[in-house]
Design an enzyme around this catalytic site. Structure first.
Site, short mmCIF file in Angstrom:
data_model
loop_
_atom_site.label_atom_id
_atom_site.label_comp_id
_atom_site.label_asym_id
_atom_site.label_seq_id
_atom_site.Cartn_x
_atom_site.Cartn_y
_atom_site.Cartn_z
N HIS A 17 41.30 31.29 40.03
CA HIS A 17 42.22 32.17 39.30
C HIS A 17 43.64 31.60 39.34
CE1 HIS A 17 39.28 35.56 40.53
NE2 HIS A 17 39.01 35.20 39.28
N LYS A 41 33.50 49.61 39.03
CA LYS A 41 33.29 48.67 40.12
C LYS A 41 33.77 49.29 41.43
CE LYS A 41 33.65 44.45 37.34
NZ LYS A 41 34.33 43.12 37.21
N ARG A 93 33.80 28.07 33.00
CA ARG A 93 33.19 27.14 33.95
C ARG A 93 31.84 26.61 33.47
NH1 ARG A 93 33.25 31.51 38.53
NH2 ARG A 93 32.61 32.60 36.66
#
Length: 379
Positions: A17, A41, A93
């Site tokens: 990050h 969450k 990624r």
């Protein structure tokens, strides 16, 4: 570009990050981190705690053009536009990341009329680093040493303190203790993890890492040998306090005896006698006179760092050198090699780890590590 946004739960923020934020700074005058509360969450840290961690992490890098905004009850892409950021930046990624982020991008723009997204690809060494990856590391022996490589310092410190806090509350059974008892225990937790003890700035080895590592070793020993629960608690009590005082050249009491007296003065337990004997056993001047049934467990836990993998061992060796920074190189090499030769002789005689569990798993590795350190020091 004047302003760009970066969004996420960031629980915790990772070096991946941080890399994305760094990329954002290279293409915009100002970066706004939109921190999602996301009630669906269950984050480890509250939104305010995460904001503080991000602020501290950016300040540590000297980034003064990064602002953190907590987003409550709104989409981050829409919040970004409201704050003047027409673009968000995201790290990609894998191809799976791209497929997911592309879908989110379409929703943000076409459905929400929110900010567009710019994608960047992190370097190979950060390609697998994510919050979920970091969370999965917690638990086994050495987890803290591994985690340290993947998160900025403030995030690491917050995580370790959270873990230690849970260990401390379990040790003193906060769930069933009354308010005065928990308040008293809280004071001692703050003292032990603070600047005058394991959290001290000059604690390069006998610090919070050492505390976490030892408590993990105790966990592993208990899981593999099934001792009495009370014995596990006694060893933990002793380990929490055994290096609480660590002062070079202190007059009067040894550090170990000072730590023992600190434990006795804490009045945390109805029975202080067992743990105080184990704390005193870590003092080589007192060790021989102590015959406590758990002495070899305590000493083995304290010496287990000698048998870790090479990277951890080298971090340990560097930390010891830093703690003895007041000693010149020639004297340090002489004294350190003397200690290592003594410990090696004990290990070669099968006496370094007095407990069978530790001896079986750690003895040979400890010998190898210490011999390599002596060779490095001599070279």
């Amino acid at each position: 570009m004047k302003k760009i946004g970066f969004s996420g739960t960031l629980d915790p923020i990772t070096n991946g990050h941080m890399w994305v934020i760094g990329e954002a700074r290279s293409i915009a005058d100002e970066v706004v981190v939109f921190l999602s509360e996301n009630s669906s969450k269950k984050p480890k840290f509250s939104a305010e705690e995460r904001k503080s961690i991000i602020d501290l992490s950016c300040a540590e890098e000297g980034w003064d053009n990064v602002q953190v905004v907590i987003v409550k009850g709104d989409y981050t892409a829409r919040a970004a536009k409201k704050h003047g950021a027409d673009c968000l930046i995201r790290g990609i990624r894998t191809t799976a990341d791209f497929d997911y982020e592309n879908l989110i991008q379409q929703t943000n723009v076409d459905v929400l009329q929110g900010a567009k997204t710019i994608f960047v690809m992190p370097p190979r060494d950060l390609g697998s680093v994510s919050s979920s990856f970091v969370k999965a590391l917690e638990g086994p022996i050495g987890w803290n040493w591994i985690m340290k490589k993947f998160v900025p310092g403030p995030a690491y410190h917050a995580w370790v303190m959270s873990w230690l806090r849970a260990e401390w509350e379990s040790l003193w059974d906060y769930a069933h203790a009354d308010v005065p008892a928990t308040a008293h225990a809280d004071e001692w937790f703050a003292r032990l993890t603070g600047a005058t003890a394991y959290g001290g700035a000059t604690r390069h080895y006998h610090n919070l890492d050492h505390l976490v590592h030892g408590l993990c070793e105790i966990r592993a020993w208990a899981a593999n040998t099934a001792p009495e629960p009370r014995d596990v608690d006694i060893v933990k009590q002793a380990f929490w306090f055994h290096d609480a005082i660590y002062e070079h050249g202190a007059d009067g009491l040894s550090n170990e005896e000072g730590s023992a007296q600190l434990w006795l003065g804490s009045s945390l337990s109805h029975d202080m006698a067992d743990a105080v004997e184990l704390i005193r056993a870590t003092d080589h001047f007192q060790e021989q006179s102590i015959a406590h049934r758990l002495k070899h467990i305590m000493l083995s836990v304290d010496l287990a760092i000698l048998a870790q993998d090479d990277e951890v061992y080298q971090n340990y060796a560097r930390g010891i050198r830093q703690e003895f920074g007041h000693v010149d190189d020639v004297e340090y090499v002489q004294r350190r090699c003397g200690v290592l030769r003594h410990l090696c002789r004990k290990a070669e005689a099968g006496l370094l780890f007095g407990d069978a569990y530790f001896s079986e798993h750690y003895n040979e590795r400890a010998i190898d590590n210490m011999q390599r350190e002596m060779a490095r020091l001599a070279g």
